[in-house]
Design an enzyme around this catalytic site. Structure first.
Site, mmCIF file in Angstrom:
data_model
loop_
_atom_site.group_PDB
_atom_site.id
_atom_site.type_symbol
_atom_site.label_atom_id
_atom_site.label_comp_id
_atom_site.label_asym_id
_atom_site.label_seq_id
_atom_site.Cartn_x
_atom_site.Cartn_y
_atom_site.Cartn_z
ATOM 1 N N ASN A 96 0.828 -1.213 0.000
ATOM 2 C CA ASN A 96 0.000 0.000 0.000
ATOM 3 C C ASN A 96 0.863 1.265 0.000
ATOM 4 O O ASN A 96 0.370 2.353 0.283
ATOM 5 C CB ASN A 96 -0.896 0.023 1.229
ATOM 6 C CG ASN A 96 -1.817 -1.169 1.292
ATOM 7 O OD1 ASN A 96 -2.417 -1.539 0.293
ATOM 8 N ND2 ASN A 96 -1.919 -1.786 2.457
ATOM 9 N N HIS A 116 -13.686 -1.478 6.609
ATOM 10 C CA HIS A 116 -12.532 -2.193 7.152
ATOM 11 C C HIS A 116 -12.827 -2.775 8.544
ATOM 12 O O HIS A 116 -13.608 -2.205 9.319
ATOM 13 C CB HIS A 116 -11.388 -1.175 7.255
ATOM 14 C CG HIS A 116 -10.055 -1.761 7.566
ATOM 15 N ND1 HIS A 116 -9.502 -1.720 8.818
ATOM 16 C CD2 HIS A 116 -9.155 -2.373 6.768
ATOM 17 C CE1 HIS A 116 -8.307 -2.279 8.788
ATOM 18 N NE2 HIS A 116 -8.075 -2.691 7.555
ATOM 19 N N GLU A 160 -15.852 4.354 3.954
ATOM 20 C CA GLU A 160 -14.488 4.563 3.468
ATOM 21 C C GLU A 160 -14.561 5.412 2.219
ATOM 22 O O GLU A 160 -15.585 5.416 1.551
ATOM 23 C CB GLU A 160 -13.886 3.197 3.102
ATOM 24 C CG GLU A 160 -12.964 2.659 4.150
ATOM 25 C CD GLU A 160 -12.781 1.152 4.048
ATOM 26 O OE1 GLU A 160 -12.292 0.684 3.013
ATOM 27 O OE2 GLU A 160 -13.118 0.462 5.014
ATOM 28 N N SER A 175 -10.912 -0.813 0.657
ATOM 29 C CA SER A 175 -9.575 -1.400 0.689
ATOM 30 C C SER A 175 -9.438 -2.682 -0.117
ATOM 31 O O SER A 175 -8.352 -2.988 -0.593
ATOM 32 C CB SER A 175 -9.165 -1.659 2.136
ATOM 33 O OG SER A 175 -10.086 -2.517 2.762
ATOM 34 N N ASP A 200 -13.234 7.217 6.386
ATOM 35 C CA ASP A 200 -11.893 6.640 6.502
ATOM 36 C C ASP A 200 -11.193 6.788 5.148
ATOM 37 O O ASP A 200 -11.563 6.126 4.175
ATOM 38 C CB ASP A 200 -12.034 5.164 6.907
ATOM 39 C CG ASP A 200 -10.693 4.454 7.032
ATOM 40 O OD1 ASP A 200 -9.660 5.064 6.696
ATOM 41 O OD2 ASP A 200 -10.686 3.277 7.461
ATOM 42 N N HIS A 204 -7.132 4.789 1.947
ATOM 43 C CA HIS A 204 -6.584 4.513 0.605
ATOM 44 C C HIS A 204 -6.725 5.692 -0.348
ATOM 45 O O HIS A 204 -6.657 5.518 -1.561
ATOM 46 C CB HIS A 204 -7.253 3.266 0.024
ATOM 47 C CG HIS A 204 -6.969 2.057 0.845
ATOM 48 N ND1 HIS A 204 -5.785 1.365 0.748
ATOM 49 C CD2 HIS A 204 -7.693 1.453 1.823
ATOM 50 C CE1 HIS A 204 -5.803 0.371 1.615
ATOM 51 N NE2 HIS A 204 -6.940 0.411 2.291
ATOM 52 N N LYS A 248 0.165 4.079 4.697
ATOM 53 C CA LYS A 248 -0.015 3.702 3.292
ATOM 54 C C LYS A 248 0.677 4.742 2.410
ATOM 55 O O LYS A 248 1.895 4.786 2.400
ATOM 56 C CB LYS A 248 -1.491 3.452 3.020
ATOM 57 C CG LYS A 248 -1.875 2.145 3.732
ATOM 58 C CD LYS A 248 -3.328 1.846 3.888
ATOM 59 C CE LYS A 248 -3.455 0.545 4.695
ATOM 60 N NZ LYS A 248 -4.752 0.346 5.295
HETATM 61 C C1 LIG Z 1 -5.165 -0.172 6.693
HETATM 62 C C2 LIG Z 1 -6.486 0.348 7.039
HETATM 63 C C3 LIG Z 1 -6.798 0.780 8.326
HETATM 64 C C4 LIG Z 1 -5.876 0.584 9.489
HETATM 65 O O1 LIG Z 1 -4.784 1.429 9.428
HETATM 66 P P1 LIG Z 1 -3.413 0.959 10.099
HETATM 67 O O2 LIG Z 1 -2.632 2.202 10.220
HETATM 68 O O3 LIG Z 1 -2.818 -0.041 9.162
HETATM 69 O O4 LIG Z 1 -3.765 0.353 11.420
HETATM 70 C C5 LIG Z 1 -8.027 1.361 8.549
HETATM 71 N N1 LIG Z 1 -8.922 1.486 7.561
HETATM 72 C C6 LIG Z 1 -8.683 1.039 6.313
HETATM 73 C C7 LIG Z 1 -9.704 1.210 5.258
HETATM 74 C C8 LIG Z 1 -7.463 0.453 6.014
HETATM 75 O O5 LIG Z 1 -7.229 -0.006 4.796
#
Ligand SMILES: *Cc1c(COP(=O)(O)O)cnc(C)c1O
Length: 397
Positions: free
Chosen positions: A48, A134, A187, A191, A216, A219, A250
């Site tokens: 990522n 997620h 989101e 993801s 969120d 990505h 990421k």
């Molecule tokens: C990776 C991810 C998270 C968690 O983030 P980390 O910093 O890896 O704990 C939360 N939400 C989504 C959509 C993700 O892809």
């Protein structure tokens, strides 16, 4: 074997029989378009690290300087004595980057989700989630103790139905003397599917029903919008979202999670987010690297990397299946369905020196196993061509 190990052994065997066993692979190289797995080099389409920042000199230097000045460890939770200058600088940099009043960094995105939803929502409340959010958000919603409702993926009608229902029980709660709040969480770019949420109509719905919205941007941070703040910026709805969440692990190239929003939101989280309060502050090096990652994203080189990534996304789609999706993101799922078959296709790609992860239950629903290709700005044209060639001769049906 004692009875404890015998029980675990039988559980593991059942996982293996379903094609769902997971094992760690030892990587002997930094994150990059080439990784060394178990002593062999692979072309990497699993990371990522969308902008190629995980091994970028500017981030490494920032981490090294932070170690030299502040040491290796943070010593305590930020509320005790662990709120070091690199943490504060990261929070300020985040707020400025996202154009919000305030921001708070967490040790991971997972901790940000769990701490925030738990701080805001409780028993009388309702948390409404997109079906494909997620696991960190699902866990957060469950832990909060609020009532949980799931709407079909990106389905505005289903969301509206649930909001109407929640409006009804709000009245009932008021009778019992309890105030009930509704929080929608989605989101921006999903993801495991790589598609995006219809943020604008979701914002309109939450305003119509007086709900709160948390998005969120794990990505999309660093990738979309004129300032690369994320999809909310691209769609011009940032100011109408109460809670903006994301990860620093990421596209930002470091590690950690964040929440951005009003000063009052951040003050409440500092007082109520248990994953923030009861956890040692991240090591100074990780916060300093994240700050450098954000600055990189904001620079003209950051702009260039985001454009390179878009170019790779377009190149992959035009070579893979004629029709590019409506919203081409860096995540391209190739859904095969059967778990064992997906593992076999991934193994076939590895034999040809290409690493693409097979994503299975519980990360995705049973029977929807897939190869999850992630493209980055660091991939070259020949890298993309090599992947396309290998996919052409794989049995993807
Ligand atoms: C990776 C991810 C998270 C968690 O983030 P980390 O910093 O890896 O704990 C939360 N939400 C989504 C959509 C993700 O892809």
């Amino acid at each position: 074997m004692n009875s404890f190990d015998a029980e675990l052994s039988s559980r593991l065997e059942s996982i293996r029989m379903q094609g769902l066993l997971r094992q760690l692979r030892r990587v002997e190289s930094p994150q990059s378009t080439r990784i060394e797995l178990d002593g062999k080099s692979f072309l990497n389409f699993s990371s990522n690290d969308y902008l190629g920042l995980a091994n970028e000199p500017a981030l490494k230097e920032a981490a090294i300087k932070a170690v030299e000045k502040y040491g290796a460890g943070s010593g305590a939770s930020r509320l005790i004595s662990g709120s070091l200058a690199p943490h504060c600088e990261l929070d300020e940099t985040l707020a400025a980057f996202k154009n919000c009043e305030a921001a708070l960094s967490f040790s991971t995105g997972y901790a940000a989700a769990v701490g925030t939803i738990g701080a805001l929502m409780g028993k009388p409340d309702v948390v409404v989630l997109d079906k494909l959010v997620h696991a960190s958000i699902v866990d957060a919603a469950r832990l909060s103790g609020a009532r949980l409702r799931i709407f079909d993926h990106n389905d505005l009608n289903d969301l509206e139905k649930i909001l109407k229902w929640a409006d009804g029980i709000k009245g009932a709660g008021a009778v019992a003397g309890e105030k009930s709040q509704v929080l929608i969480v989605t989101e921006s770019v999903f993801s495991m599917d790589g598609d995006c949420a219809p943020l604008r109509p979701i914002v309109e719905l939450k305003e119509k029903f007086g709900a709160w919205l948390m998005v969120d941007e794990a990505h999309s941070t660093g990738l979309y919008g004129a300032n690369r703040r994320g999809l909310a910026e691209e769609l011009n709805v940032s100011e109408r979202i109460e809670i903006q969440m994301g990860t620093l692990g990421k596209a930002i190239g470091a590690s950690g999670g964040y929440i951005c929003g009003s000063r009052l939101l951040i003050d409440l989280l500092i007082n109520r987010a248990r994953s923030f309060i009861f956890s040692t502050a991240p090591v100074p090096a990780s916060s300093a690297a994240a700050t450098a990652g954000i600055r990189f994203v904001q620079s003209s080189e950051g702009e260039r990397r985001a454009a390179l990534l878009q170019k790779n996304i377009v190149a992959f789609h035009s070579g893979f299946r004629q029709q590019a999706p409506m919203f081409p993101s860096a995540i391209v799922p190739i859904i095969i369905g059967d778990e064992k078959k997906t593992l076999a296709v991934a193994a076939g790609l590895r034999e040809r020196g290409i690493f693409v992860p097979a994503v299975r239950f519980p990360t995705v629903a049973r029977g929807t196993a897939r190869l999850r290709v992630t493209l980055t700005a660091a991939h070259s044209e020949p890298d993309i061509t090599a992947l396309l060639e290998a996919l052409k001769t794989s049995n993807l049906d």
